[in-house]
Design a protein around this motif. Structure first.
Motif, PDB file in Angstrom:
ATOM      1  N   LYS A  97       0.816  -1.217   0.000  1.00 29.47           N
ATOM      2  CA  LYS A  97       0.000   0.000   0.000  1.00 29.47           C
ATOM      3  C   LYS A  97       0.852   1.272   0.000  1.00 29.47           C
ATOM      4  O   LYS A  97       0.481   2.258  -0.629  1.00 29.47           O
ATOM      5  CB  LYS A  97      -0.901  -0.031   1.240  1.00 29.47           C
ATOM      6  N   TYR A  98       1.953   1.258   0.703  1.00 28.76           N
ATOM      7  CA  TYR A  98       2.753   2.487   0.834  1.00 28.76           C
ATOM      8  C   TYR A  98       4.157   2.361   0.253  1.00 28.76           C
ATOM      9  O   TYR A  98       4.593   3.177  -0.544  1.00 28.76           O
ATOM     10  CB  TYR A  98       2.893   2.890   2.313  1.00 28.76           C
ATOM     11  N   THR A  99       4.869   1.329   0.714  1.00 32.62           N
ATOM     12  CA  THR A  99       6.305   1.256   0.407  1.00 32.62           C
ATOM     13  C   THR A  99       6.562   1.151  -1.087  1.00 32.62           C
ATOM     14  O   THR A  99       7.384   1.897  -1.635  1.00 32.62           O
ATOM     15  CB  THR A  99       6.905   0.030   1.123  1.00 32.62           C
ATOM     16  N   PHE A 100       5.860   0.236  -1.730  1.00 29.11           N
ATOM     17  CA  PHE A 100       6.146  -0.005  -3.152  1.00 29.11           C
ATOM     18  C   PHE A 100       5.653   1.150  -4.031  1.00 29.11           C
ATOM     19  O   PHE A 100       6.111   1.305  -5.154  1.00 29.11           O
ATOM     20  CB  PHE A 100       5.557  -1.347  -3.595  1.00 29.11           C
ATOM     21  N   ILE A 101       4.738   1.945  -3.531  1.00 34.41           N
ATOM     22  CA  ILE A 101       4.311   3.153  -4.259  1.00 34.41           C
ATOM     23  C   ILE A 101       5.414   4.210  -4.135  1.00 34.41           C
ATOM     24  O   ILE A 101       5.897   4.774  -5.119  1.00 34.41           O
ATOM     25  CB  ILE A 101       2.977   3.699  -3.691  1.00 34.41           C
ATOM     26  N   THR A 102       5.833   4.443  -2.909  1.00 31.27           N
ATOM     27  CA  THR A 102       6.851   5.472  -2.630  1.00 31.27           C
ATOM     28  C   THR A 102       8.164   5.170  -3.350  1.00 31.27           C
ATOM     29  O   THR A 102       8.768   6.058  -3.956  1.00 31.27           O
ATOM     30  CB  THR A 102       7.104   5.542  -1.108  1.00 31.27           C
ATOM     31  N   GLU A 103       8.615   3.934  -3.261  1.00 27.43           N
ATOM     32  CA  GLU A 103       9.962   3.622  -3.762  1.00 27.43           C
ATOM     33  C   GLU A 103      10.081   3.804  -5.279  1.00 27.43           C
ATOM     34  O   GLU A 103      11.177   4.027  -5.790  1.00 27.43           O
ATOM     35  CB  GLU A 103      10.381   2.212  -3.307  1.00 27.43           C
TER      36      GLU A 103
END
Ligand code: GUN
Ligand code: ZN
Length: 445
Positions: A97-103
């Motif tokens: 939900k967050y990490t793979f979007i941000t990275e």
């Protein structure tokens, strides 16, 4: 040119988990740390040393402070700085939900440079002078990090994340490109100035068997480099690893099979470790990064610190933030949460042991115990000054603390980045904070 720092100094010579404190502690009530060309050239009682130092040496005196080795963070993700403390469920959901979007944003080098600058400034504000850092899958995210780190001459460890499955297309490499890019980055950065390279498979689920194979190989081909990853953090993750690697006995056996255990391999979490897992880590010289704020935030579980440090055989453990799963840059906060985690396991972690885990113990976990993590002659001059009057409540509380141990414990319970009065990297002042006004100043970045 020589310079010196004077005040109350705290350092450890040995491991207080296994040796008497009197043998480990090197405390000077009025100490002098003499620095030349980035290294500590003398440390001892100020009155005895001052005569040797000479009148021409500039001495900075820190009153109401503790001078200690710069903190070391054994496991952290710089690209996750912008998503620290993102609300979510547990590990796998949070990653998707967050990490793979941000990275994915770190394909852009300019973006990565800005993030790395903010990250390093936060580290200095926290008094942390060395970290083992995950970048993203993009080689330019590693260049960005080491370029910023070099401006400050910091001893940091970092590497390009390897992942070739179960991630968005923009975050996947292949076994071959991951191998080639890792080799190129090692040639470019490992041993350049104070930079050290870590081969960085994200964790077993996001690498195919083929990628795991070449990852172990590239690490073995470059002695002196590090390998960092995650292990046994979350119960659903452990079940997933069982499904993905049905021929392996367990999670540890996956990394063992692919030649990813040994000295300079460091794994975050190890929350759900068995005695056999600890034994294999111990015998192979593999280290654990204990990430208490992250383990609590993501609901991962309670790391068995006492078992790891005092069990037979014991394992090398260093303290870590694991930010953005971790929720604070300050290793004082990590110590605080490590204390509470240990309490829930029936072990009351004392202040000296906690400080050891963020200084000398962390350095030992990274196999850098003879160059950083201690104040001693011949060590690199990475030093943090802790302000005993940083906040009104800390000041008031410390009036009622009698022993050094009580004072350190109060610092752990009440402290955070506000306690960092100054940070020195390789002997240079790179950050200072005025406790009267709270104003901050960075030098060099
Ligand atoms: N496991 C695999 N990737 C990650 C990550 O980025 N953070 C944490 N806490 N665990 C992971
Ligand atoms: Zn992590």
């Amino acid at each position: 040119m020589k310079k010196a720092i004077r005040g109350r100094c705290l350092s450890y010579r040995g491991n207080p988990f296994t040796e008497p404190l009197s043998d480990c502690l090197h405390y000077e009530e009025d100490g002098l740390v003499v620095i030349e060309a980035g290294n500590i050239v003398a440390y001892g009682p100020a009155l005895a040393l001052q005569r040797d130092v000479g009148a021409d040496v500039a001495v900075t005196y820190y009153k109401d402070a503790i001078i200690c080795p710069g903190f070391i963070d054994c496991h952290v993700h710089y690209p996750q700085t912008e998503m620290i403390g993102a609300y979510g469920k547990q590990l796998i959901d949070w990653l998707n939900k967050y990490t793979f979007i941000t990275e994915q944003k770190f394909a852009n080098k300019e973006y990565a440079l800005k993030s790395a600058e903010i990250f390093l400034k936060e580290m200095l504000r926290a008094g942390t002078t060395t970290s083992a850092v995950f970048c993203t899958v993009h080689p330019q995210s590693v260049d960005a990090f080491f370029e910023q780190s070099a401006k400050l001459n910091m001893r940091n460890i970092a590497g390009k994340v390897l992942m070739d499955r179960f991630a968005p297309i923009g975050l996947k490499d292949t076994a071959q490109t991951g191998y080639d890019e890792t080799k190129e980055l090692i040639a470019k950065w490992h041993g350049k100035g104070r930079a050290l390279y870590a081969v960085t498979p994200r964790f077993a689920p996001t690498s195919s068997a083929e990628q795991m194979e070449v990852t172990g190989a590239v690490w073995q081909e470059h002695p002196g480099t590090y390998l960092q990853s995650h292990i046994s953090e979350n119960k659903a993750e452990i079940e997933w690893v069982k499904e993905l690697y049905p021929n392996r006995k367990n999670y540890v056996d996956v990394y063992r099979h692919y030649n990813q255990l040994g000295p300079r391999a460091i794994y975050g979490h190890a929350v759900h470790f068995s005695d056999d897992d600890f034994r294999i880590f111990s015998e192979s010289g593999t280290a654990i990064a204990h990430c208490p704020t992250s383990n609590l935030f993501l609901g991962s579980g309670l790391f068995q610190l006492e078992r790891a440090m005092t069990g037979v055989p014991s394992v090398r453990v260093g303290l870590a933030t694991d930010l953005g799963g971790g929720t604070n840059f300050s290793q004082l906060v990590s110590m605080n949460e490590a204390y509470k985690t240990a309490q829930l396991n029936g072990f009351a972690l004392d202040a000296h042991k906690a400080f050891y885990l963020a200084t000398r113990g962390a350095a030992e976990a990274l196999y850098l115990g003879d160059s950083i993590g201690s104040i001693a002659e011949g060590y690199e001059a990475d030093i943090t000054i802790l302000d005993l009057k940083a906040t009104p409540i800390l000041d008031y509380r410390l009036e009622h603390a009698e022993t050094l141990e009580e004072q350190l414990f109060a610092l752990i319970m009440l402290g955070d980045d506000r306690v960092t009065r100054a940070t020195y990297v390789a002997g240079e002042l790179v950050y200072e904070r005025d406790h009267e006004t709270g104003s901050m100043r960075f030098i060099g970045i």
